[in-house]
Each structure stands twice: as structure tokens, then as C-alpha cells.
Design a protein around this motif. Structure first.
Motif, PDB file in Angstrom:
ATOM      1  N   VAL A 110      45.058  47.436  86.247  1.00  0.00           N
ATOM      2  CA  VAL A 110      45.049  46.483  85.134  1.00  0.00           C
ATOM      3  C   VAL A 110      45.944  45.304  85.489  1.00  0.00           C
ATOM      4  O   VAL A 110      47.135  45.472  85.775  1.00  0.00           O
ATOM      5  N   HIS A 111      45.393  44.120  85.448  1.00  0.00           N
ATOM      6  CA  HIS A 111      46.103  42.894  85.813  1.00  0.00           C
ATOM      7  C   HIS A 111      46.170  42.002  84.573  1.00  0.00           C
ATOM      8  O   HIS A 111      45.132  41.583  84.057  1.00  0.00           O
ATOM      9  N   ILE A 112      47.386  41.746  84.101  1.00  0.00           N
ATOM     10  CA  ILE A 112      47.581  41.048  82.826  1.00  0.00           C
ATOM     11  C   ILE A 112      48.183  39.674  83.077  1.00  0.00           C
ATOM     12  O   ILE A 112      49.203  39.544  83.752  1.00  0.00           O
ATOM     13  N   MET A 113      47.548  38.663  82.513  1.00  0.00           N
ATOM     14  CA  MET A 113      48.028  37.291  82.650  1.00  0.00           C
ATOM     15  C   MET A 113      48.342  36.720  81.277  1.00  0.00           C
ATOM     16  O   MET A 113      47.477  36.674  80.397  1.00  0.00           O
ATOM     17  N   ASP A 114      49.579  36.301  81.092  1.00  0.00           N
ATOM     18  CA  ASP A 114      49.953  35.536  79.904  1.00  0.00           C
ATOM     19  C   ASP A 114      49.402  34.125  80.107  1.00  0.00           C
ATOM     20  O   ASP A 114      49.833  33.408  81.010  1.00  0.00           O
ATOM     21  N   SER A 115      48.457  33.734  79.290  1.00  0.00           N
ATOM     22  CA  SER A 115      47.814  32.429  79.476  1.00  0.00           C
ATOM     23  C   SER A 115      48.786  31.267  79.280  1.00  0.00           C
ATOM     24  O   SER A 115      48.565  30.177  79.790  1.00  0.00           O
ATOM     25  N   ARG A 116      49.843  31.508  78.469  1.00  0.00           N
ATOM     26  CA  ARG A 116      50.779  30.458  78.049  1.00  0.00           C
ATOM     27  C   ARG A 116      50.047  29.360  77.291  1.00  0.00           C
ATOM     28  O   ARG A 116      50.526  28.230  77.189  1.00  0.00           O
ATOM     29  N   HIS A 117      48.897  29.723  76.764  1.00  0.00           N
ATOM     30  CA  HIS A 117      48.068  28.788  76.014  1.00  0.00           C
ATOM     31  C   HIS A 117      47.486  29.506  74.798  1.00  0.00           C
ATOM     32  O   HIS A 117      47.769  30.672  74.550  1.00  0.00           O
ATOM     33  N   ALA A 118      46.662  28.781  74.059  1.00  0.00           N
ATOM     34  CA  ALA A 118      45.961  29.327  72.895  1.00  0.00           C
ATOM     35  C   ALA A 118      44.726  28.485  72.658  1.00  0.00           C
ATOM     36  O   ALA A 118      44.547  27.422  73.260  1.00  0.00           O
ATOM     37  N   ILE A 119      43.898  28.941  71.780  1.00  0.00           N
ATOM     38  CA  ILE A 119      42.658  28.274  71.360  1.00  0.00           C
ATOM     39  C   ILE A 119      41.884  27.760  72.574  1.00  0.00           C
ATOM     40  O   ILE A 119      41.614  28.512  73.486  1.00  0.00           O
ATOM     41  N   THR A 120      41.542  26.475  72.610  1.00  0.00           N
ATOM     42  CA  THR A 120      40.633  25.968  73.638  1.00  0.00           C
ATOM     43  C   THR A 120      41.203  26.084  75.042  1.00  0.00           C
ATOM     44  O   THR A 120      40.468  26.362  76.003  1.00  0.00           O
ATOM     45  N   SER A 121      42.502  25.883  75.211  1.00  0.00           N
ATOM     46  CA  SER A 121      43.065  25.969  76.559  1.00  0.00           C
ATOM     47  C   SER A 121      43.044  27.408  77.076  1.00  0.00           C
ATOM     48  O   SER A 121      42.854  27.646  78.277  1.00  0.00           O
ATOM     49  N   GLN A 122      43.208  28.375  76.196  1.00  0.00           N
ATOM     50  CA  GLN A 122      43.045  29.779  76.581  1.00  0.00           C
ATOM     51  C   GLN A 122      41.584  30.042  76.947  1.00  0.00           C
ATOM     52  O   GLN A 122      41.285  30.719  77.943  1.00  0.00           O
ATOM     53  N   ARG A 123      40.682  29.501  76.147  1.00  0.00           N
ATOM     54  CA  ARG A 123      39.245  29.638  76.417  1.00  0.00           C
ATOM     55  C   ARG A 123      38.886  29.110  77.817  1.00  0.00           C
ATOM     56  O   ARG A 123      38.121  29.749  78.551  1.00  0.00           O
ATOM     57  N   LEU A 124      39.431  27.962  78.173  1.00  0.00           N
ATOM     58  CA  LEU A 124      39.120  27.374  79.472  1.00  0.00           C
ATOM     59  C   LEU A 124      39.502  28.312  80.614  1.00  0.00           C
ATOM     60  O   LEU A 124      38.778  28.429  81.613  1.00  0.00           O
TER      61      LEU A 124
END
Length: 284
Positions: A110-124
């Protein structure tokens, strides 16, 4: 490879199914109502309630068991797992994903990445992960590539009112009242994983001018589309987008409209207009 994200990405359920992405829900509680599904109908119902009701919603991070169930499915299929979560600066969602991995017996896969983003930037980032998976990259390679993109995404928006930040406890009530009387429009951005104030402007047009200044400040990576964001109602964002495209020579095929869901929309309110794009270099 199984790709998992959460509903803070604002990816609709039918979109997630087409991308073969699993959506883990954050629970938005509004009195006796719970919003856990990403559908256009639920987004509309949420914003209508946000405008009409006196009480204010609360958001709960996903329980580790929701992740654990998906990890166990992957284990049964001998699949590695890539999880892209809502920013750890905004929620404990990433910790739920990590706890579940330790409990699953499949943690090393399992490889977990904190996007450090939300909404559209997380989507990208999720959409790019799907593309890279299709090219045959493994989870560690995908995370390495996403780390570069993550630091080059700029997302910002102008709020129509300070009221929802006040109701969410993010600013003093007196400041919200004064701001609305003076028609002060706060401009916010996701920066280093947190939702921060980027500036203030008099009126909606003044706020949109700040969004354009940010676009002009950074060199855009033209391989990525420009995203125009809205919470509820398209009139404001359509006007902003048409003006923006004309100013910068952006074609219809080079942009997209994306709706902001309840997880972050709770604090932005129903009349938010936003902008997201990828720059050629780090944005901060």
C-alpha cells in the motif's frame, strides 16, 4: 494497481467508475442529513441546504475500516495499492489510510500519498495517476511523477461572502459583518497543504482580477487544461471563463468546468468562482 482517493477530490461516482478509481467517502453531517456521495444531485441538494438552513454542517474523515476493506480486496487479487488523499493539513484522512494499511496485512503493498491539495487540484493528481497506470508504471514510480506535478498546481478562488468562513469558525463574526457591508471578497488558495488567504478585493470583479494576476504571474504548462471552478450556479463562473478565455486566447478544448463539492464547499459557500492550472515550475 488499485487507485483509491476520497470524495474531497470532487470526482463524481460515474467518473470514478470510468477511471477505475475507488472513492472513499468523507461524511458531511447536516443535522439528520448525511452527504457521502459524489453526484450532481447531492451537490445541488447540499448547497441549497447550506443557503437555507441556520445550522452548519460538520465533516468527518473516513473510518480506517473503509480503506481496510479496499486493501483486503487488493490483497485477494495480489494488487498493489495507490492512495491519494485529501491534504493532511485539512483533514486526518491520510492518517485513516495509514492506520488501515497497518491493520490490513498488506501494508508493504500500500503506497499512500498526501496530495497536499483538495477539490480540483486533488482531482488532477488522481487523473494523472490513472494515465500513468495505463502506461504501466508501478505505484512508487507514479508517486515520484506526481510529486513533481503536485508542486506545480495553483488553485485559488474568490468567495462571494465571508459568511461561510464565519459560520465554520475560521474568522471572527464581526469581521464577516464588516466585510460583507464593504463588499469585501476574500480570495483563498491551497498553499503547502492548507487553505489560506491569498488576498481581499472590493467586489466580485476585483476578486477575479486577483485570480488573473496569479495566472499572469506564473508560466502555464500548456499540456494541462485550465480549470474553472464553481460551487453552485454557473452564471458567475461562465462570465469569468468567457472573459478569461478571450483575454488569454484559450480555446474551448483547452479548458474545463469543475464543480466544487461539499467537503470544501462548506467553507467557500455557494457562489465561489475559482481557477486551477499547472505551472511550468513550482508555484510557491
Amino acid at each position: 494497481m488499485m487507485i483509491i482517493t476520497d470524495t474531497a477530490s470532487d470526482i463524481f461516482e460515474d467518473e470514478a467508475a470510468l477511471m477505475d478509481v475507488a472513492l472513499v467517502p468523507l461524511d458531511i453531517v447536516f443535522g439528520d442529513d448525511h452527504f457521502v456521495r459524489n453526484t450532481p444531485e447531492e451537490f445541488e441538494r447540499f448547497y441549497t441546504m447550506l443557503k437555507e438552513r441556520e445550522d452548519f454542517p460538520t465533516t468527518s474523515q473516513p473510518a480506517p475500516d473503509l480503506y481496510r476493506a479496499l486493501y483486503e480486496q487488493a490483497k485477494q487479487r495480489s494488487e498493489e495499492v495507490l492512495v491519494i488523499t485529501l491534504s493532511g493539513g485539512l483533514s486526518g484522512t491520510v492518517e485513516s489510510a495509514r492506520i488501515a494499511a497497518e491493520l490490513s496485512g498488506w501494508a508493504e503493498h500500500v503506497h499512500i500519498m498526501d496530495s497536499r491539495h483538495a477539490i480540483t487540484s486533488q482531482r488532477l493528481l488522481v487523473e494523472e495517476a490513472v494515465r500513468l497506470r495505463s502506461e504501466g508504471l508501478d505505484a512508487e514510480e507514479v508517486i515520484e511523477r506526481l510529486g513533481v506535478v503536485r508542486d506545480r498546481i495553483r488553485i485559488c478562488g474568490v468567495l462571494d461572502s465571508l459568511e461561510y468562513l464565519r459560520r465554520g469558525g475560521r474568522i471572527p463574526a464581526a469581521l464577516a459583518v464588516v466585510g460583507d457591508i464593504l463588499s469585501i471578497k476574500p480570495v483563498v488558495a491551497v498553499r503547502n497543504g492548507d487553505l489560506v488567504s491569498y488576498g481581499k478585493a472590493r467586489g466580485q470583479k476585483g476578486g477575479q482580477k486577483l485570480l488573473r494576476k496569479e495566472f499572469e504571474r506564473l508560466e502555464r504548462d500548456v499540456r494541462w487544461k485550465v480549470c474553472f471552478l464553481y460551487s453552485q450556479g454557473r452564471k458567475l463562473v461562465d462570465e469569468f471563463a468567457e472573459d478569461f478565455k478571450a483575454r488569454y486566447g484559450i480555446s474551448e478544448d483547452d479548458c474545463r468546468m469543475v464543480q466544487i463539492g461539499p467537503v470544501i464547499g462548506t467553507h467557500l459557500g455557494p457562489d465561489c468562482v475559482g481557477l486551477a492550472f499547472v505551472a511550468t515550475g513550482n508555484v510557491d
